[in-house]
Design a protein around this motif. Structure first.
Motif, mmCIF file in Angstrom:
data_model
loop_
_atom_site.group_PDB
_atom_site.id
_atom_site.type_symbol
_atom_site.label_atom_id
_atom_site.label_comp_id
_atom_site.label_asym_id
_atom_site.label_seq_id
_atom_site.Cartn_x
_atom_site.Cartn_y
_atom_site.Cartn_z
ATOM 1 N N THR A 325 33.851 20.975 47.171
ATOM 2 C CA THR A 325 33.864 22.632 46.903
ATOM 3 C C THR A 325 35.131 23.138 47.588
ATOM 4 N N LEU A 326 36.067 22.337 47.653
ATOM 5 C CA LEU A 326 37.385 23.101 48.693
ATOM 6 C C LEU A 326 38.027 23.954 47.783
ATOM 7 N N SER A 327 38.101 23.913 46.616
ATOM 8 C CA SER A 327 38.982 24.865 45.616
ATOM 9 C C SER A 327 37.927 25.992 45.399
ATOM 10 N N ARG A 328 36.757 26.045 45.613
ATOM 11 C CA ARG A 328 36.015 27.184 45.416
ATOM 12 C C ARG A 328 36.061 28.049 46.686
ATOM 13 N N THR A 329 36.133 27.250 47.855
ATOM 14 C CA THR A 329 36.192 27.936 49.091
ATOM 15 C C THR A 329 37.271 28.509 49.238
ATOM 16 N N VAL A 330 38.396 27.998 48.946
ATOM 17 C CA VAL A 330 39.676 28.696 49.416
ATOM 18 C C VAL A 330 39.959 29.636 48.329
ATOM 19 N N LEU A 331 39.605 29.553 47.028
ATOM 20 C CA LEU A 331 39.721 30.870 46.194
ATOM 21 C C LEU A 331 38.915 32.098 46.626
ATOM 22 N N THR A 332 37.672 31.807 46.821
ATOM 23 C CA THR A 332 36.916 33.060 47.111
ATOM 24 C C THR A 332 37.154 33.566 48.583
ATOM 25 N N SER A 333 37.411 32.800 49.499
ATOM 26 C CA SER A 333 37.564 33.176 50.795
ATOM 27 C C SER A 333 39.038 33.690 50.813
ATOM 28 N N GLY A 334 39.981 33.183 50.133
ATOM 29 C CA GLY A 334 41.208 33.515 50.101
ATOM 30 C C GLY A 334 41.371 34.839 49.432
ATOM 31 N N LEU A 335 40.841 35.100 48.702
ATOM 32 C CA LEU A 335 41.031 36.512 47.742
ATOM 33 C C LEU A 335 40.248 37.569 48.762
ATOM 34 N N THR A 336 39.321 37.195 49.213
ATOM 35 C CA THR A 336 38.427 38.260 50.199
ATOM 36 C C THR A 336 39.223 38.294 51.248
ATOM 37 N N PHE A 337 39.904 37.572 51.845
ATOM 38 C CA PHE A 337 40.819 37.634 53.011
ATOM 39 C C PHE A 337 41.939 38.471 52.769
ATOM 40 N N LEU A 338 42.598 38.214 51.861
ATOM 41 C CA LEU A 338 43.744 39.054 51.276
ATOM 42 C C LEU A 338 43.156 40.558 50.988
ATOM 43 N N THR A 339 42.131 40.870 50.646
ATOM 44 C CA THR A 339 41.616 42.335 50.406
ATOM 45 C C THR A 339 41.203 42.587 51.862
ATOM 46 N N ALA A 340 40.637 42.159 52.792
ATOM 47 C CA ALA A 340 40.464 42.556 54.393
ATOM 48 C C ALA A 340 41.774 42.570 54.831
ATOM 49 N N LEU A 341 42.750 41.720 54.779
ATOM 50 C CA LEU A 341 44.016 42.068 55.501
ATOM 51 C C LEU A 341 44.786 43.189 55.053
ATOM 52 N N SER A 342 44.768 43.581 53.705
ATOM 53 C CA SER A 342 45.181 44.726 53.322
ATOM 54 C C SER A 342 44.600 45.953 53.816
ATOM 55 N N LEU A 343 43.170 46.022 53.917
ATOM 56 C CA LEU A 343 42.654 46.956 54.753
ATOM 57 C C LEU A 343 43.224 46.998 56.122
ATOM 58 N N TYR A 344 43.175 46.105 56.493
ATOM 59 C CA TYR A 344 43.881 45.902 58.104
ATOM 60 C C TYR A 344 45.182 46.668 58.284
ATOM 61 N N LEU A 345 45.951 46.124 57.158
ATOM 62 C CA LEU A 345 47.504 46.552 57.492
ATOM 63 C C LEU A 345 47.723 47.998 56.928
ATOM 64 N N PHE A 346 47.003 48.627 55.994
ATOM 65 C CA PHE A 346 47.419 49.772 55.394
ATOM 66 C C PHE A 346 46.227 50.828 55.090
ATOM 67 N N GLY A 347 44.986 50.507 55.781
ATOM 68 C CA GLY A 347 43.832 51.205 55.758
ATOM 69 C C GLY A 347 43.862 52.444 56.995
ATOM 70 N N GLY A 348 44.721 52.284 57.632
ATOM 71 C CA GLY A 348 44.593 53.438 58.600
ATOM 72 C C GLY A 348 43.906 53.095 60.048
ATOM 73 N N ASP A 349 43.760 54.026 60.878
ATOM 74 C CA ASP A 349 43.027 54.020 62.152
ATOM 75 C C ASP A 349 41.628 53.839 61.837
#
Length: 401
Positions: A325-349
């Motif tokens: 299940t490692l590929s599934r875990t990395v793909l789903t969690s990785g894409l979600t993490f990138l979205t959350a990281l974008s919010l953190y960096l560019f979403g404002g206060d």
């Protein structure tokens, strides 16, 4: 899509490293919660008054704090808000300043402080005049009706000046974000006699109160209780579901892993001094479901593999299931993490605490599905079976179609 084909990582062989990592961050978070920083709570939970103010020029937070101390406001929290070009700050009054009897005074206290100690106009120049940057439609209409610059009769004056006040308020709020560049900028928006009256009887303070939030201590206490109950009920519901869907040990392992995720995420807020608000609780509840879903995927593969390899050592079954299940875990969690990281960096206060909880929670939740929940199943079986290494963990009931 398979990122890791035929991977043979010995996850359980590294369980002591994982345990050390979890203990380090869990203990650090608990110590911070109990002895160092505590749990910083937003106004949503502790009660208070939060005023969002926009300034014509870049605000000097040091001067604002000095003005607040001069006015006797105890420990107000002053922080930049939003895009720097908007020149906005949040001013939060301490809880002691916002008891039930004083809640309605919070906004007035902050505005009065700014007018006396931070206004662009001097105290003498502003004496007895109308602050046009903070005047609403009603106060503008009342000022104009009293001044009556066009010498209208009473009935006509009321209708005319209310319409003029509405036009000025709309121009100020919609075209200029609440702040006027100058009183002359109203030429063409209001009649010339009205602009002349405002020039004579009004002034520009250089700041505008954009929003006020007031939460009483009783409401904050109730919200704290409801947030805690929401988290506990969600964990209990997950336990019952997994007990029914798999077996009790699966549910216990998953709930312990999710509790581990929540503890580390809340500890991260304490260690970094960030305040926990209702949006952070929403993020934590989201992470509980997200982490649980990731754990269920791993558990389901373990269950299926147990049916096919009843005599294989349990550690081998668990390792193989995680790797599958490692590929599934990395793909789903990785894409979600990138979205959350974008919010953190560019979403404002506004989104910063919410996205911070998601960033930390996704990382820890993905980690715990592999490094906490799965090893618990093996530890339970090893304790139950003594020295036996056979894969005797219950494969659980087969799901109904």
């Amino acid at each position: 899509m398979e990122l890791f084909q035929n991977s043979r990582i010995d996850w359980l062989g590294k369980k002591w490293y994982f345990l050390s990592f979890s203990l380090l961050f869990s203990v650090a978070g608990v110590l911070s919660l109990l002895f160092w920083h505590g749990l910083p709570l937003d106004v949503d939970f502790k009660g208070g008054t939060v005023v969002r103010i926009r300034f014509a020029q870049t605000p000097d937070t040091g001067r604002l704090r000095s003005a607040a101390r001069t006015a006797g406001l105890k420990d107000p929290r002053i922080q930049p808000y939003g895009v720097a070009a908007n020149n906005e700050v949040l001013i939060t009054l301490a809880q002691e300043q916002t008891r039930e009897a004083a809640l309605d005074q919070g906004r007035a206290a902050i505005v009065s402080t700014l007018e006396r100690h931070y206004s662009a106009a001097s105290t003498e120049a502003a004496a007895g005049k109308l602050d046009l940057d903070n005047a609403g439609r009603a106060s503008l209409a009342a000022f104009l009706e009293q001044a009556n610059p066009e010498h209208l009769d009473t009935e006509a004056a009321a209708a005319k000046y209310q319409a003029q006040a509405q036009a000025i308020a709309d121009f100020k709020d919609k075209a200029h974000g609440g702040l006027l560049d100058s009183i002359e900028s109203l030429n063409g928006v209001a009649d010339a006699p009205v602009v002349a009256a405002l020039r004579q009887g009004g002034y520009l303070s250089g700041f505008n109160v954009r929003n006020v939030e007031i939460v009483g201590p009783q409401v904050g206490k109730q919200l704290r209780k409801q947030a805690l109950l929401a988290t506990l009920y969600s964990l209990l519901g997950m336990l019952v579901y997994l007990w029914f869907r798999f077996e009790l040990i699966y549910g216990v392992a998953a709930v312990v892993a999710v509790f581990h995720d929540t503890l580390i995420t809340v500890g991260a807020f304490s260690l970094t001094g960030q305040e926990v608000s209702l949006t952070v609780i929403a993020a934590i509840l989201t992470l509980i479901g997200y982490s649980m879903n990731d754990t269920i995927v791993v558990f389901d593969r373990i269950r299926e593999n147990l049916r096919q390899a009843r005599r294989e050592p349990l550690a081998d079954v668990v390792n193989r299931s995680i790797n599958q299940t490692l590929s599934r875990t990395v793909l789903t969690s990785g894409l979600t993490f990138l979205t959350a990281l974008s919010l953190y960096l560019f979403g404002g206060d506004v989104l910063h605490p919410f996205s911070f909880a998601l960033v930390v929670g996704i990382l820890i939740g993905t980690y715990s599905s592999i490094a906490v929940a799965a090893p618990m199943l093996v530890a339970w079986q090893e304790r139950r079976a003594g020295s036996s290494r056979a894969a005797e963990l219950p494969a659980a009931r087969r799901a109904k179609a």
